[in-house]
Design a protein around this motif. Structure first.
Motif, mmCIF file in Angstrom:
data_model
loop_
_atom_site.group_PDB
_atom_site.id
_atom_site.type_symbol
_atom_site.label_atom_id
_atom_site.label_comp_id
_atom_site.label_asym_id
_atom_site.label_seq_id
_atom_site.Cartn_x
_atom_site.Cartn_y
_atom_site.Cartn_z
ATOM 1 N N ILE A 207 0.875 -1.175 0.000
ATOM 2 C CA ILE A 207 0.000 0.000 0.000
ATOM 3 C C ILE A 207 0.906 1.216 0.000
ATOM 4 O O ILE A 207 1.728 1.386 0.897
ATOM 5 C CB ILE A 207 -0.933 0.023 1.222
ATOM 6 N N TYR A 208 0.764 2.047 -1.012
ATOM 7 C CA TYR A 208 1.639 3.215 -1.161
ATOM 8 C C TYR A 208 0.830 4.484 -0.895
ATOM 9 O O TYR A 208 -0.110 4.789 -1.616
ATOM 10 C CB TYR A 208 2.238 3.271 -2.567
ATOM 11 N N VAL A 209 1.197 5.198 0.171
ATOM 12 C CA VAL A 209 0.536 6.461 0.501
ATOM 13 C C VAL A 209 1.197 7.557 -0.347
ATOM 14 O O VAL A 209 2.371 7.886 -0.146
ATOM 15 C CB VAL A 209 0.666 6.791 2.003
ATOM 16 N N MET A 210 0.435 8.114 -1.281
ATOM 17 C CA MET A 210 0.989 9.086 -2.217
ATOM 18 C C MET A 210 1.042 10.464 -1.557
ATOM 19 O O MET A 210 0.033 10.972 -1.061
ATOM 20 C CB MET A 210 0.139 9.139 -3.489
ATOM 21 N N ASP A 211 2.248 11.046 -1.553
ATOM 22 C CA ASP A 211 2.436 12.340 -0.895
ATOM 23 C C ASP A 211 2.528 13.491 -1.891
ATOM 24 O O ASP A 211 2.870 14.616 -1.521
ATOM 25 C CB ASP A 211 3.687 12.309 -0.017
#
Length: 370
Positions: A207-211
């Motif tokens: 799961i990649y939290v996009m910043d």
């Protein structure tokens, strides 16, 4: 005999050691700009970390020096480092690199070398700073070569970190990350290769939290090209996604690791640490040891005290709404930083193995001990 007659007289006729001119010029007569060199190195190599960029910029500085004494060399290097620290939005990462460079420089100046005649037992060691067989120019070139070797080792650290950390990504697990940490990206890619070798496919999910950074998009693309299943979520969905995806581990990078085991990193790292703690997910910091620094923040208030230029809270009243929002200050960070206390960190994954927060102080003291 009076008291005046036995009092020591001022040694006005003794030579005084004046501070050298700290302006450095290149062979063509141009002024060497350490800050511009640092920024150029970062722009030219997207894989370069800020501490290593500082080291390589200082190596370039050293190659341009025409000083003839150790004192002059050290004074100019110190002045140039101070200029770099005051000129960048986030001085903590380049400071870590600069301090390591300075330690390498000073230890090289004190280092004992063997006599040039090859008879180790006959002559014994001589100190490089006082050796009669090595000119100062020879010593400067020796330092440049040694420093370049150190920078190369620092760059190679990520491959070792990936091998160390890949085993923490297990089959059937779901990991969460954010930002554009090169160490984390390389670790996950190595984990994918490892799982493919063992089981024929990368049997874990990310799961990649996009910043909002382009670094995140590059990392997601690279992982998907390795057939790793990646779900992207926005920052507001991080807690929901962590629970929904049953996240086992969180991997983040760092801009600096503090001497007590806390972490200075991109804004949002702290809240992920809080979420991981709440959801009982292990929180790992993946980083090179050249980012370990002698800094001691206690909480979020200390981030700006340590020199990071950022404005987080700007309270306004209704009459202030008519004032146009100021443009981003040229000296302010394009991204912001926060501080994660050591109690939220499970371990640090480094090229020298996995380290607990409690062990960081001893390790840092070994690096910076005189």
């Amino acid at each position: 005999m009076t008291a005046d007659s036995v009092a020591p007289r001022a040694a006005s006729n003794l030579p005084l050691r004046h501070k050298p001119d700290t302006v450095v010029k290149t062979k063509d007569g141009a002024v060497f700009d350490l800050v511009a060199t640092y920024n150029r190195l970062l722009a030219e190599d997207q894989e370069l970390s800020m501490p290593v960029a500082a080291i390589e910029a200082l190596i370039e500085l050293l190659s341009h020096l025409t000083t003839s004494t150790v004192f002059e060399t050290v004074e100019i290097v110190k002045a140039q480092i101070a200029h770099l620290k005051s000129s960048v939005p986030n001085p903590i990462p380049p400071t870590a690199g600069a301090e390591l460079f300075t330690r390498t420089l000073l230890s090289s100046l004190r280092q004992e070398t063997k006599d040039d005649d090859g008879d180790d037992d006959a002559a014994g060691p001589t100190r490089i700073a006082s050796s009669t067989k090595m000119s100062f120019e020879d010593m400067r070139q020796y330092l440049v070569r040694n420093s370049r070797g150190f920078a190369a080792q620092a760059k190679a650290a990520r491959a070792v970190i990936a091998d160390v950390g890949a085993r923490y990504v297990t089959g059937g697990s779901t990991v969460l990350t954010t930002g554009g940490s090169r160490c984390v990206k390389q670790l996950l890619l190595r984990a994918a290769d490892r799982r493919i070798q063992l089981h024929g496919s990368p049997d874990f999910r990310v799961i990649y939290v996009m910043d909002g950074s382009s670094d995140s998009e590059i990392a997601v693309k690279a992982l998907r090209e390795h057939n790793v299943p990646v779900a992207t979520v926005d920052v507001a969905s991080a807690a929901h996604a962590m629970r929904l995806g049953k996240v086992n581990r969180v991997f983040v990078g760092a801009e600096a690791v503090c001497q007590r085991g806390g972490v200075l990193s991109r804004m949002g790292t702290y809240q992920l640490a809080l979420l991981a703690n709440e959801h009982k997910a292990d929180f790992y910091v993946v980083t090179e040891t050249h980012k370990f620094a002698m800094v001691l923040p206690l909480d979020q208030n200390d981030v700006t005290r340590l020199g990071v230029k950022q404005k987080i809270l700007e309270f306004k009243r209704s009459e202030d709404e008519t004032t146009p929002a100021p443009d981003l200050d040229a000296d302010e960070n394009p991204w912001r930083a926060d501080y994660t206390p050591p109690e939220f960190v499970k371990a640090f994954i480094t090229e020298q193995g996995t380290k607990t927060p409690a062990s960081i102080l001893e390790f840092v003291l070994r690096i910076y001990a005189p």
